[in-house]
Write a protein that holds these residues in place. Structure first.
Motif, PDB file in Angstrom:
ATOM      1  N   GLN A 259       0.830  -1.207   0.000  1.00  0.00           N
ATOM      2  CA  GLN A 259       0.000   0.000   0.000  1.00  0.00           C
ATOM      3  C   GLN A 259       0.864   1.256   0.000  1.00  0.00           C
ATOM      4  OE1 GLN A 259      -3.229   0.156  -0.457  1.00  0.00           O
ATOM      5  NE2 GLN A 259      -3.685  -2.016  -0.261  1.00  0.00           N
ATOM      6  N   TYR A 260       1.989   1.221   0.716  1.00  0.00           N
ATOM      7  CA  TYR A 260       2.906   2.359   0.752  1.00  0.00           C
ATOM      8  C   TYR A 260       3.490   2.624  -0.638  1.00  0.00           C
ATOM      9  CZ  TYR A 260       6.864   5.292   2.016  1.00  0.00           C
ATOM     10  OH  TYR A 260       7.773   6.313   2.092  1.00  0.00           O
ATOM     11  N   ALA A 261       3.938   1.563  -1.300  1.00  0.00           N
ATOM     12  CA  ALA A 261       4.482   1.717  -2.654  1.00  0.00           C
ATOM     13  C   ALA A 261       3.424   2.273  -3.593  1.00  0.00           C
ATOM     14  CB  ALA A 261       5.008   0.374  -3.172  1.00  0.00           C
ATOM     15  N   LEU A 262       2.189   1.812  -3.424  1.00  0.00           N
ATOM     16  CA  LEU A 262       1.091   2.330  -4.246  1.00  0.00           C
ATOM     17  C   LEU A 262       0.884   3.814  -3.968  1.00  0.00           C
ATOM     18  CD1 LEU A 262      -1.207   1.824  -6.255  1.00  0.00           C
ATOM     19  CD2 LEU A 262      -2.638   1.161  -4.299  1.00  0.00           C
ATOM     20  N   GLY A 263       0.893   4.195  -2.702  1.00  0.00           N
ATOM     21  CA  GLY A 263       0.721   5.601  -2.362  1.00  0.00           C
ATOM     22  C   GLY A 263       1.805   6.484  -2.965  1.00  0.00           C
ATOM     23  N   LEU A 264       3.050   6.036  -2.895  1.00  0.00           N
ATOM     24  CA  LEU A 264       4.146   6.809  -3.482  1.00  0.00           C
ATOM     25  C   LEU A 264       3.974   6.961  -4.994  1.00  0.00           C
ATOM     26  CD1 LEU A 264       7.336   5.456  -1.675  1.00  0.00           C
ATOM     27  CD2 LEU A 264       6.185   7.642  -1.307  1.00  0.00           C
ATOM     28  N   ALA A 265       3.611   5.862  -5.644  1.00  0.00           N
ATOM     29  CA  ALA A 265       3.441   5.905  -7.103  1.00  0.00           C
ATOM     30  C   ALA A 265       2.268   6.800  -7.493  1.00  0.00           C
ATOM     31  CB  ALA A 265       3.250   4.490  -7.647  1.00  0.00           C
ATOM     32  N   LEU A 266       1.177   6.699  -6.744  1.00  0.00           N
ATOM     33  CA  LEU A 266       0.021   7.551  -7.037  1.00  0.00           C
ATOM     34  C   LEU A 266       0.359   9.022  -6.829  1.00  0.00           C
ATOM     35  CD1 LEU A 266      -2.714   5.327  -5.409  1.00  0.00           C
ATOM     36  CD2 LEU A 266      -2.618   5.961  -7.837  1.00  0.00           C
ATOM     37  N   ARG A 267       1.114   9.310  -5.760  1.00  0.00           N
ATOM     38  CA  ARG A 267       1.526  10.698  -5.509  1.00  0.00           C
ATOM     39  C   ARG A 267       2.390  11.206  -6.663  1.00  0.00           C
ATOM     40  NH1 ARG A 267       5.462  11.953  -0.686  1.00  0.00           N
ATOM     41  NH2 ARG A 267       6.863  11.104  -2.239  1.00  0.00           N
ATOM     42  N   ALA A 268       3.303  10.369  -7.135  1.00  0.00           N
ATOM     43  CA  ALA A 268       4.164  10.766  -8.257  1.00  0.00           C
ATOM     44  C   ALA A 268       3.357  11.033  -9.522  1.00  0.00           C
ATOM     45  CB  ALA A 268       5.218   9.698  -8.516  1.00  0.00           C
ATOM     46  N   GLU A 269       2.228  10.335  -9.648  1.00  0.00           N
ATOM     47  CA  GLU A 269       1.351  10.524 -10.806  1.00  0.00           C
ATOM     48  C   GLU A 269       0.326  11.645 -10.577  1.00  0.00           C
ATOM     49  OE1 GLU A 269       0.782   8.405 -14.044  1.00  0.00           O
ATOM     50  OE2 GLU A 269       2.888   8.804 -13.572  1.00  0.00           O
ATOM     51  N   LYS A 270       0.470  12.345  -9.436  1.00  0.00           N
ATOM     52  CA  LYS A 270      -0.404  13.460  -9.070  1.00  0.00           C
ATOM     53  C   LYS A 270      -1.858  13.024  -8.848  1.00  0.00           C
ATOM     54  CE  LYS A 270       2.389  17.128 -11.181  1.00  0.00           C
ATOM     55  NZ  LYS A 270       3.638  16.495 -11.020  1.00  0.00           N
ATOM     56  N   GLN A 271      -2.023  11.771  -8.445  1.00  0.00           N
ATOM     57  CA  GLN A 271      -3.342  11.250  -8.088  1.00  0.00           C
ATOM     58  C   GLN A 271      -3.448  11.317  -6.561  1.00  0.00           C
ATOM     59  OE1 GLN A 271      -4.275   7.505 -10.025  1.00  0.00           O
ATOM     60  NE2 GLN A 271      -3.008   8.068 -11.780  1.00  0.00           N
ATOM     61  N   TYR A 272      -3.586  12.533  -6.069  1.00  0.00           N
ATOM     62  CA  TYR A 272      -3.420  12.789  -4.644  1.00  0.00           C
ATOM     63  C   TYR A 272      -4.493  12.145  -3.764  1.00  0.00           C
ATOM     64  CZ  TYR A 272      -0.006  16.080  -6.477  1.00  0.00           C
ATOM     65  OH  TYR A 272       1.042  16.637  -7.137  1.00  0.00           O
ATOM     66  N   ASP A 273      -5.734  12.178  -4.180  1.00  0.00           N
ATOM     67  CA  ASP A 273      -6.788  11.570  -3.365  1.00  0.00           C
ATOM     68  C   ASP A 273      -6.567  10.066  -3.221  1.00  0.00           C
ATOM     69  OD1 ASP A 273      -8.034  14.014  -2.969  1.00  0.00           O
ATOM     70  OD2 ASP A 273      -9.452  13.733  -4.629  1.00  0.00           O
ATOM     71  N   GLU A 274      -6.207   9.415  -4.319  1.00  0.00           N
ATOM     72  CA  GLU A 274      -5.941   7.985  -4.285  1.00  0.00           C
ATOM     73  C   GLU A 274      -4.701   7.672  -3.441  1.00  0.00           C
ATOM     74  OE1 GLU A 274      -6.465   9.814  -6.999  1.00  0.00           O
ATOM     75  OE2 GLU A 274      -8.013   8.871  -8.234  1.00  0.00           O
ATOM     76  N   ALA A 275      -3.693   8.548  -3.528  1.00  0.00           N
ATOM     77  CA  ALA A 275      -2.482   8.367  -2.726  1.00  0.00           C
ATOM     78  C   ALA A 275      -2.806   8.454  -1.237  1.00  0.00           C
ATOM     79  CB  ALA A 275      -1.431   9.409  -3.103  1.00  0.00           C
ATOM     80  N   LEU A 276      -3.620   9.434  -0.863  1.00  0.00           N
ATOM     81  CA  LEU A 276      -4.022   9.563   0.539  1.00  0.00           C
ATOM     82  C   LEU A 276      -4.759   8.319   1.019  1.00  0.00           C
ATOM     83  CD1 LEU A 276      -5.160  13.279   0.826  1.00  0.00           C
ATOM     84  CD2 LEU A 276      -3.287  12.179   2.042  1.00  0.00           C
ATOM     85  N   ALA A 277      -5.605   7.770   0.160  1.00  0.00           N
ATOM     86  CA  ALA A 277      -6.342   6.549   0.535  1.00  0.00           C
ATOM     87  C   ALA A 277      -5.369   5.393   0.760  1.00  0.00           C
ATOM     88  CB  ALA A 277      -7.367   6.204  -0.545  1.00  0.00           C
ATOM     89  N   ALA A 278      -4.387   5.260  -0.102  1.00  0.00           N
ATOM     90  CA  ALA A 278      -3.401   4.183   0.045  1.00  0.00           C
ATOM     91  C   ALA A 278      -2.589   4.379   1.322  1.00  0.00           C
ATOM     92  CB  ALA A 278      -2.478   4.117  -1.175  1.00  0.00           C
ATOM     93  N   PHE A 279      -2.167   5.597   1.605  1.00  0.00           N
ATOM     94  CA  PHE A 279      -1.417   5.856   2.829  1.00  0.00           C
ATOM     95  C   PHE A 279      -2.278   5.600   4.065  1.00  0.00           C
ATOM     96  CE2 PHE A 279       1.312   8.846   0.139  1.00  0.00           C
ATOM     97  CZ  PHE A 279       2.343   7.929   0.025  1.00  0.00           C
ATOM     98  N   GLY A 280      -3.575   5.894   3.952  1.00  0.00           N
ATOM     99  CA  GLY A 280      -4.486   5.593   5.052  1.00  0.00           C
ATOM    100  C   GLY A 280      -4.563   4.102   5.321  1.00  0.00           C
ATOM    101  N   LYS A 281      -4.517   3.300   4.251  1.00  0.00           N
ATOM    102  CA  LYS A 281      -4.523   1.848   4.414  1.00  0.00           C
ATOM    103  C   LYS A 281      -3.255   1.359   5.100  1.00  0.00           C
ATOM    104  CE  LYS A 281      -7.632   0.904   0.579  1.00  0.00           C
ATOM    105  NZ  LYS A 281      -7.755   0.365  -0.772  1.00  0.00           N
ATOM    106  N   VAL A 282      -2.127   2.025   4.799  1.00  0.00           N
ATOM    107  CA  VAL A 282      -0.874   1.660   5.470  1.00  0.00           C
ATOM    108  C   VAL A 282      -1.053   1.813   6.968  1.00  0.00           C
ATOM    109  CG1 VAL A 282       1.542   2.316   5.823  1.00  0.00           C
ATOM    110  CG2 VAL A 282       0.589   2.314   3.512  1.00  0.00           C
ATOM    111  N   LEU A 283      -1.598   2.919   7.395  1.00  0.00           N
ATOM    112  CA  LEU A 283      -1.779   3.172   8.813  1.00  0.00           C
ATOM    113  C   LEU A 283      -2.743   2.178   9.442  1.00  0.00           C
ATOM    114  CD1 LEU A 283      -1.944   7.069   8.820  1.00  0.00           C
ATOM    115  CD2 LEU A 283      -0.050   5.612   9.553  1.00  0.00           C
ATOM    116  N   ALA A 284      -3.780   1.804   8.702  1.00  0.00           N
ATOM    117  CA  ALA A 284      -4.757   0.851   9.209  1.00  0.00           C
ATOM    118  C   ALA A 284      -4.171  -0.550   9.341  1.00  0.00           C
ATOM    119  CB  ALA A 284      -5.991   0.832   8.309  1.00  0.00           C
ATOM    120  N   LEU A 285      -3.252  -0.891   8.437  1.00  0.00           N
ATOM    121  CA  LEU A 285      -2.677  -2.236   8.412  1.00  0.00           C
ATOM    122  C   LEU A 285      -1.486  -2.387   9.338  1.00  0.00           C
ATOM    123  CD1 LEU A 285      -2.798  -2.871   4.570  1.00  0.00           C
ATOM    124  CD2 LEU A 285      -4.182  -4.017   6.305  1.00  0.00           C
ATOM    125  N   ASP A 286      -0.732  -1.301   9.524  1.00  0.00           N
ATOM    126  CA  ASP A 286       0.522  -1.399  10.268  1.00  0.00           C
ATOM    127  C   ASP A 286       0.306  -1.325  11.761  1.00  0.00           C
ATOM    128  OD1 ASP A 286       3.246  -1.735  10.453  1.00  0.00           O
ATOM    129  OD2 ASP A 286       3.661   0.404  10.322  1.00  0.00           O
TER     130      ASP A 286
END
Length: 70
Positions: free
Chosen positions: A43-70
């Motif tokens: 999920q973290y790797a997905l968030g970084l890639a989404l952020r790099a692609e300027k898909q910020y809302d999706e990146a935030l969702a992925a980072f939120g999943k990291v916090l929920a899982l970790d």
């Protein structure tokens, strides 16, 4: 699915991110999440890639999943 396969995909996604190849990073991160959706690093790797692609809302969702899982 083989967890080592997921780790390889995660590492490849991160490598592409650091090489500024965000399309390839996003493709690999999505594959990592497919095989290991509950792996925080996927999920973290997905968030970084989404952020790099300027898909910020999706990146935030992925980072939120990291916090929920970790």
């Amino acid at each position: 699915a083989d967890p080592q396969f997921a780790v390889a995909r995660i590492n490849l996604a991160l490598a592409y991110t650091f090489l500024n190849d965000s399309p390839k990073a996003l493709a690999e991160a999505k594959k990592a999440v497919e095989v290991a959706p509950n792996h925080p690093s996927a999920q973290y790797a997905l968030g970084l890639a989404l952020r790099a692609e300027k898909q910020y809302d999706e990146a935030l969702a992925a980072f939120g999943k990291v916090l929920a899982l970790d």
